[in-house]
Design a protein around this motif. Structure first.
Motif, PDB file in Angstrom:
ATOM      1  N   HIS A 162       0.862  -1.181   0.000  1.00 45.71           N
ATOM      2  CA  HIS A 162       0.000   0.000   0.000  1.00 45.71           C
ATOM      3  C   HIS A 162       0.894   1.225   0.000  1.00 45.71           C
ATOM      4  N   ILE A 163       0.682   2.113  -0.978  1.00 43.16           N
ATOM      5  CA  ILE A 163       1.543   3.286  -1.050  1.00 43.16           C
ATOM      6  C   ILE A 163       0.772   4.594  -1.179  1.00 43.16           C
ATOM      7  N   TYR A 164      -0.553   4.549  -1.358  1.00 43.47           N
ATOM      8  CA  TYR A 164      -1.293   5.753  -1.708  1.00 43.47           C
ATOM      9  C   TYR A 164      -2.716   5.684  -1.158  1.00 43.47           C
ATOM     10  N   ALA A 165      -3.302   6.862  -0.906  1.00 41.23           N
ATOM     11  CA  ALA A 165      -4.713   6.907  -0.515  1.00 41.23           C
ATOM     12  C   ALA A 165      -5.305   8.273  -0.862  1.00 41.23           C
ATOM     13  N   GLU A 166      -6.624   8.273  -1.033  1.00 40.30           N
ATOM     14  CA  GLU A 166      -7.423   9.487  -1.181  1.00 40.30           C
ATOM     15  C   GLU A 166      -8.541   9.389  -0.156  1.00 40.30           C
ATOM     16  N   ASN A 167      -8.942  10.537   0.384  1.00 36.19           N
ATOM     17  CA  ASN A 167     -10.006  10.592   1.386  1.00 36.19           C
ATOM     18  C   ASN A 167     -10.995  11.656   0.927  1.00 36.19           C
ATOM     19  N   SER A 168     -12.261  11.266   0.726  1.00 34.30           N
ATOM     20  CA  SER A 168     -13.258  12.212   0.206  1.00 34.30           C
ATOM     21  C   SER A 168     -13.463  13.415   1.135  1.00 34.30           C
ATOM     22  N   GLY A 169     -13.093  13.283   2.399  1.00 30.82           N
ATOM     23  CA  GLY A 169     -13.213  14.388   3.342  1.00 30.82           C
ATOM     24  C   GLY A 169     -12.112  15.420   3.202  1.00 30.82           C
ATOM     25  N   PHE A 170     -11.062  15.079   2.460  1.00 29.95           N
ATOM     26  CA  PHE A 170      -9.921  15.969   2.249  1.00 29.95           C
ATOM     27  C   PHE A 170      -9.555  15.987   0.766  1.00 29.95           C
ATOM     28  N   PRO A 171     -10.431  16.513  -0.084  1.00 30.16           N
ATOM     29  CA  PRO A 171     -10.192  16.444  -1.529  1.00 30.16           C
ATOM     30  C   PRO A 171      -8.964  17.227  -1.994  1.00 30.16           C
ATOM     31  N   GLN A 172      -8.456  18.107  -1.169  1.00 30.42           N
ATOM     32  CA  GLN A 172      -7.288  18.908  -1.534  1.00 30.42           C
ATOM     33  C   GLN A 172      -5.969  18.148  -1.355  1.00 30.42           C
ATOM     34  N   PHE A 173      -6.037  16.940  -0.762  1.00 33.51           N
ATOM     35  CA  PHE A 173      -4.828  16.166  -0.486  1.00 33.51           C
ATOM     36  C   PHE A 173      -4.846  14.795  -1.141  1.00 33.51           C
ATOM     37  N   GLU A 174      -3.646  14.273  -1.343  1.00 36.57           N
ATOM     38  CA  GLU A 174      -3.402  12.867  -1.643  1.00 36.57           C
ATOM     39  C   GLU A 174      -2.481  12.388  -0.525  1.00 36.57           C
ATOM     40  N   PHE A 175      -2.520  11.123  -0.212  1.00 38.36           N
ATOM     41  CA  PHE A 175      -1.747  10.603   0.911  1.00 38.36           C
ATOM     42  C   PHE A 175      -0.781   9.529   0.435  1.00 38.36           C
ATOM     43  N   ILE A 176       0.450   9.609   0.895  1.00 39.40           N
ATOM     44  CA  ILE A 176       1.421   8.552   0.617  1.00 39.40           C
ATOM     45  C   ILE A 176       1.792   7.895   1.944  1.00 39.40           C
ATOM     46  N   ARG A 177       2.086   6.618   1.873  1.00 44.13           N
ATOM     47  CA  ARG A 177       2.430   5.849   3.062  1.00 44.13           C
ATOM     48  C   ARG A 177       3.907   6.080   3.401  1.00 44.13           C
ATOM     49  N   ALA A 178       4.165   6.386   4.649  1.00 44.87           N
ATOM     50  CA  ALA A 178       5.523   6.710   5.087  1.00 44.87           C
ATOM     51  C   ALA A 178       6.506   5.583   4.793  1.00 44.87           C
ATOM     52  N   GLY A 179       6.066   4.347   4.920  1.00 40.92           N
ATOM     53  CA  GLY A 179       6.951   3.212   4.685  1.00 40.92           C
ATOM     54  C   GLY A 179       7.407   3.069   3.246  1.00 40.92           C
ATOM     55  N   SER A 180       6.745   3.766   2.319  1.00 41.35           N
ATOM     56  CA  SER A 180       7.135   3.691   0.906  1.00 41.35           C
ATOM     57  C   SER A 180       8.199   4.720   0.534  1.00 41.35           C
ATOM     58  N   LEU A 181       8.515   5.639   1.433  1.00 37.00           N
ATOM     59  CA  LEU A 181       9.511   6.682   1.141  1.00 37.00           C
ATOM     60  C   LEU A 181      10.909   6.100   0.964  1.00 37.00           C
ATOM     61  N   HIS A 182      11.666   6.663   0.025  1.00 31.56           N
ATOM     62  CA  HIS A 182      13.068   6.257  -0.118  1.00 31.56           C
ATOM     63  C   HIS A 182      13.863   6.659   1.123  1.00 31.56           C
ATOM     64  N   ASP A 183      13.567   7.815   1.692  1.00 32.06           N
ATOM     65  CA  ASP A 183      14.235   8.285   2.904  1.00 32.06           C
ATOM     66  C   ASP A 183      13.188   8.391   4.015  1.00 32.06           C
ATOM     67  N   LEU A 184      13.152   7.418   4.896  1.00 33.38           N
ATOM     68  CA  LEU A 184      12.151   7.384   5.966  1.00 33.38           C
ATOM     69  C   LEU A 184      12.253   8.577   6.910  1.00 33.38           C
ATOM     70  N   GLU A 185      13.405   9.242   6.955  1.00 29.25           N
ATOM     71  CA  GLU A 185      13.574  10.399   7.825  1.00 29.25           C
ATOM     72  C   GLU A 185      12.792  11.615   7.326  1.00 29.25           C
ATOM     73  N   ASN A 186      12.260  11.551   6.119  1.00 26.28           N
ATOM     74  CA  ASN A 186      11.411  12.638   5.609  1.00 26.28           C
ATOM     75  C   ASN A 186      10.017  12.615   6.235  1.00 26.28           C
ATOM     76  N   PHE A 187       9.684  11.558   6.937  1.00 23.15           N
ATOM     77  CA  PHE A 187       8.403  11.475   7.644  1.00 23.15           C
ATOM     78  C   PHE A 187       8.567  12.092   9.018  1.00 23.15           C
ATOM     79  N   LYS A 188       7.814  13.143   9.286  1.00 22.61           N
ATOM     80  CA  LYS A 188       7.840  13.842  10.578  1.00 22.61           C
ATOM     81  C   LYS A 188       6.409  13.828  11.131  1.00 22.61           C
ATOM     82  N   PRO A 189       6.037  12.808  11.916  1.00 17.66           N
ATOM     83  CA  PRO A 189       4.654  12.722  12.392  1.00 17.66           C
ATOM     84  C   PRO A 189       4.297  13.907  13.280  1.00 17.66           C
ATOM     85  N   SER A 190       3.053  14.384  13.106  1.00 14.12           N
ATOM     86  CA  SER A 190       2.590  15.537  13.880  1.00 14.12           C
ATOM     87  C   SER A 190       1.347  15.229  14.709  1.00 14.12           C
TER      88      SER A 190
END
Length: 136
Positions: free
Chosen positions: A81-109
């Motif tokens: 799983h690498i991608y998602a869309e949520n009808s409640g947030f049409p302005q965004f697309e979501f990528i899964r953190a585990g699919s990143l080439h550099d995992l350090e680019n994920f900064k959870p908030s």
């Protein structure tokens, strides 16, 4: 700006992003637990239209506990799983953190659906936790 890029387990699908993540976090809802095979899934919200994909994804759609429709993209060859869309947030697309080439680019908030979290799925205590999905 850090360019986000990533791919699936087998490399059949890859992506690059021209914008920075707007938000990122962990979701402990029951659906994300099942998809990840773990206690949560970690994602980054990207402005819609800033992702470029190579390769063909397969999709699964399901209504979430919030009532929003979630469209999840995964590799039909390796199942990642690498991608998602949520009808409640049409302005965004979501990528899964585990699919990143550099995992350090994920900064959870944040942590959403913390009310569904398993006792053994320990989150950073400094992160704000929401019982369900907060109003954005």
């Amino acid at each position: 700006m850090t360019q986000l890029s990533g791919d699936c387990l087998c490399g059949n699908i890859s992506y690059t992003c021209t914008e920075e993540a707007v938000m990122s976090g962990h979701c402990q809802c029951a659906d994300c637990q099942k998809i990840s095979g773990a206690g949560h899934i970690s994602s980054l919200a990207i402005p819609r239209g800033s992702l470029t994909f190579k390769g063909e994804m397969a999709f699964h759609e399901k209504q979430a506990a919030s009532g929003n429709m979630i469209k999840r993209g995964f590799c039909p060859q390796c199942g990642s799983h690498i991608y998602a869309e949520n009808s409640g947030f049409p302005q965004f697309e979501f990528i899964r953190a585990g699919s990143l080439h550099d995992l350090e680019n994920f900064k959870p908030s944040m942590v959403v659906y913390a009310s569904s979290g398993a006792s053994w799925d320990h989150m950073d205590p400094a992160l704000p936790k929401f019982e369900t999905m907060p109003k954005m």
